[in-house]
Design a protein around this motif. Structure first.
Motif, mmCIF file in Angstrom:
data_model
loop_
_atom_site.group_PDB
_atom_site.id
_atom_site.type_symbol
_atom_site.label_atom_id
_atom_site.label_comp_id
_atom_site.label_asym_id
_atom_site.label_seq_id
_atom_site.Cartn_x
_atom_site.Cartn_y
_atom_site.Cartn_z
ATOM 1 N N SER A 82 0.816 -1.225 0.000
ATOM 2 C CA SER A 82 0.000 0.000 0.000
ATOM 3 C C SER A 82 0.841 1.262 0.000
ATOM 4 N N ARG A 83 2.072 1.178 0.477
ATOM 5 C CA ARG A 83 2.950 2.343 0.464
ATOM 6 C C ARG A 83 3.332 2.732 -0.953
ATOM 7 N N VAL A 84 3.196 1.794 -1.903
ATOM 8 C CA VAL A 84 3.571 2.042 -3.302
ATOM 9 C C VAL A 84 2.348 2.362 -4.152
ATOM 10 N N TRP A 85 1.247 1.611 -3.985
ATOM 11 C CA TRP A 85 0.082 1.811 -4.843
ATOM 12 C C TRP A 85 -1.169 2.258 -4.090
ATOM 13 N N GLY A 86 -1.059 2.565 -2.810
ATOM 14 C CA GLY A 86 -2.171 3.164 -2.083
ATOM 15 C C GLY A 86 -3.053 2.143 -1.365
ATOM 16 N N PHE A 87 -4.100 2.654 -0.719
ATOM 17 C CA PHE A 87 -5.048 1.773 -0.046
ATOM 18 C C PHE A 87 -5.759 0.892 -1.076
ATOM 19 N N LEU A 88 -6.045 -0.341 -0.677
ATOM 20 C CA LEU A 88 -6.688 -1.292 -1.588
ATOM 21 C C LEU A 88 -8.194 -1.299 -1.358
ATOM 22 N N PRO A 89 -9.011 -1.120 -2.419
ATOM 23 C CA PRO A 89 -10.460 -1.280 -2.258
ATOM 24 C C PRO A 89 -10.777 -2.697 -1.758
ATOM 25 N N GLU A 90 -11.577 -2.789 -0.730
ATOM 26 C CA GLU A 90 -11.856 -4.092 -0.114
ATOM 27 C C GLU A 90 -12.476 -5.072 -1.101
ATOM 28 N N ARG A 91 -13.249 -4.580 -2.057
ATOM 29 C CA ARG A 91 -13.927 -5.464 -3.002
ATOM 30 C C ARG A 91 -12.951 -6.228 -3.896
ATOM 31 N N GLU A 92 -11.700 -5.778 -3.959
ATOM 32 C CA GLU A 92 -10.744 -6.418 -4.852
ATOM 33 C C GLU A 92 -10.055 -7.631 -4.221
ATOM 34 N N ILE A 93 -10.317 -7.917 -2.968
ATOM 35 C CA ILE A 93 -9.675 -9.050 -2.310
ATOM 36 C C ILE A 93 -10.200 -10.343 -2.911
ATOM 37 N N TYR A 94 -9.299 -11.213 -3.282
ATOM 38 C CA TYR A 94 -9.598 -12.431 -4.046
ATOM 39 C C TYR A 94 -9.854 -13.628 -3.143
ATOM 40 N N GLY A 95 -9.172 -13.723 -2.018
ATOM 41 C CA GLY A 95 -9.352 -14.845 -1.108
ATOM 42 C C GLY A 95 -8.326 -14.802 0.009
ATOM 43 N N ARG A 96 -8.520 -15.671 0.996
ATOM 44 C CA ARG A 96 -7.617 -15.751 2.139
ATOM 45 C C ARG A 96 -6.674 -16.933 1.983
ATOM 46 N N VAL A 97 -5.396 -16.713 2.289
ATOM 47 C CA VAL A 97 -4.414 -17.794 2.249
ATOM 48 C C VAL A 97 -4.480 -18.548 3.574
ATOM 49 N N ASP A 98 -4.817 -19.828 3.511
ATOM 50 C CA ASP A 98 -4.948 -20.625 4.726
ATOM 51 C C ASP A 98 -3.700 -21.438 5.055
ATOM 52 N N ARG A 99 -3.000 -21.906 4.020
ATOM 53 C CA ARG A 99 -1.815 -22.722 4.280
ATOM 54 C C ARG A 99 -0.943 -22.816 3.043
ATOM 55 N N VAL A 100 0.277 -23.298 3.247
ATOM 56 C CA VAL A 100 1.183 -23.622 2.148
ATOM 57 C C VAL A 100 0.904 -25.061 1.737
ATOM 58 N N LEU A 101 0.619 -25.277 0.460
ATOM 59 C CA LEU A 101 0.396 -26.638 -0.012
ATOM 60 C C LEU A 101 1.703 -27.401 -0.147
ATOM 61 N N VAL A 102 2.688 -26.777 -0.786
ATOM 62 C CA VAL A 102 3.974 -27.443 -1.005
ATOM 63 C C VAL A 102 4.999 -26.402 -1.430
ATOM 64 N N ASN A 103 6.245 -26.693 -1.186
ATOM 65 C CA ASN A 103 7.368 -25.946 -1.745
ATOM 66 C C ASN A 103 8.377 -26.993 -2.181
ATOM 67 N N PHE A 104 8.590 -27.122 -3.484
ATOM 68 C CA PHE A 104 9.392 -28.222 -4.010
ATOM 69 C C PHE A 104 10.872 -28.078 -3.699
ATOM 70 N N THR A 105 11.297 -26.904 -3.230
ATOM 71 C CA THR A 105 12.690 -26.740 -2.804
ATOM 72 C C THR A 105 12.848 -26.906 -1.302
ATOM 73 N N ASP A 106 11.724 -26.982 -0.588
ATOM 74 C CA ASP A 106 11.750 -27.182 0.862
ATOM 75 C C ASP A 106 10.476 -27.934 1.256
ATOM 76 N N LEU A 107 10.540 -29.253 1.173
ATOM 77 C CA LEU A 107 9.350 -30.071 1.398
ATOM 78 C C LEU A 107 8.860 -30.015 2.844
#
Length: 255
Positions: free
Chosen positions: A223-248
């Motif tokens: 937000s310091r670069v592109w300003g406050f975000l309109p709430e309607r633009e939020i796409y979803g909540r991140v609940d967990r990491v599914l996988v990282n193939f370089t760090d299982l």
């Protein structure tokens, strides 16, 4: 309403095309029941079901994304594949940054949203404050409303400082650089903020907007670069990491 074209939009287009092929078969069969079914009609009718299910699940239930940068370190690492929960806030309309609201984003959530200036690009940041909140920011650490600034020293990692910030009842680990410590411009936040020093400012979040910051406070275009975000633009909540193939060891890590 900004338009964008990402993977979900590609799935929507594929669903429409395969559905049109299935409709063409049905229409032709009604006109001439004796004509053989062409291969492309069979392929389109069968593919329609598969693509429609995948697209429907990605829009209405859950999605995934790959973390390309370190702006959310140490919470998220480069290469993490994230599970995005749409049921937390509501599914989105294809080709737009508009959601069908089913829930409200909360302070401290790690959320995915379309870039305010490019609806085809997705970003992931920490939601620090919601509309009406008063935010105090000092040396990379944020506090919401009347709560005190709370930061606990955790140590160092690769020349960076690790701090445990607690704000709005949510604790998270931040990464700060000794030579920066939050000294980034906030010009994009406009008149809603009052600059008090090189790394000190106060803001009141405007109605219908939220304040987004990266956990890697000195290496995040937020937000310091592109300003406050309109709430309607939020796409979803991140609940967990599914996988990282370089760090299982990060597989199925809950945030």
């Amino acid at each position: 309403m900004a338009l964008g074209f990402a993977l979900n939009e590609a799935l929507a287009a594929a669903t429409a095309v395969s559905g049109a092929l299935a409709w063409a078969w049905w229409w032709r069969r009604r006109r001439n029941a004796q004509s053989p079914k062409p291969w492309w009609v069979s392929w389109g009718a069968e593919l329609f079901t598969v693509i429609a299910l995948v697209f429907g699940c990605r829009v209405a239930l859950a999605d995934w994304m790959h973390v390309p940068s370190g702006s959310m370190e140490p919470t998220l690492q480069v290469g993490d594949v994230l599970l995005i929960n749409h049921l937390a806030y509501g599914p989105r309309l294809p080709f737009t940054n508009t959601a069908l609201p089913l829930g409200q984003p909360r302070r401290g959530d790690v959320v995915v949203f379309r870039h305010p200036d490019d609806a085809s690009t997705f970003l992931v940041k920490r939601l620090v404050a919601v509309a009406g909140d008063h935010v105090r920011f000092r040396d990379g650490v944020a506090a919401v409303n009347s709560e005190p600034l709370q930061a606990q020293w955790l140590g160092e990692e690769g020349g960076a400082l690790l701090l445990r910030e607690t704000s709005a009842g949510v604790a998270r680990t931040l990464k700060l650089h000794p030579g920066v410590m939050g000294r980034l411009s906030i010009a994009a936040l406009g008149d809603a903020c009052r600059v008090l020093g090189p790394a000190a400012w106060d803001c009141t979040v405007p109605a219908g907007h939220v304040l987004m910051l990266g956990d890697h406070r000195d290496n995040s275009a937020d937000s310091r670069v592109w300003g406050f975000l309109p709430e309607r633009e939020i796409y979803g909540r991140v609940d967990r990491v599914l996988v990282n193939f370089t760090d299982l060891s990060r597989a199925f890590k809950r945030l």
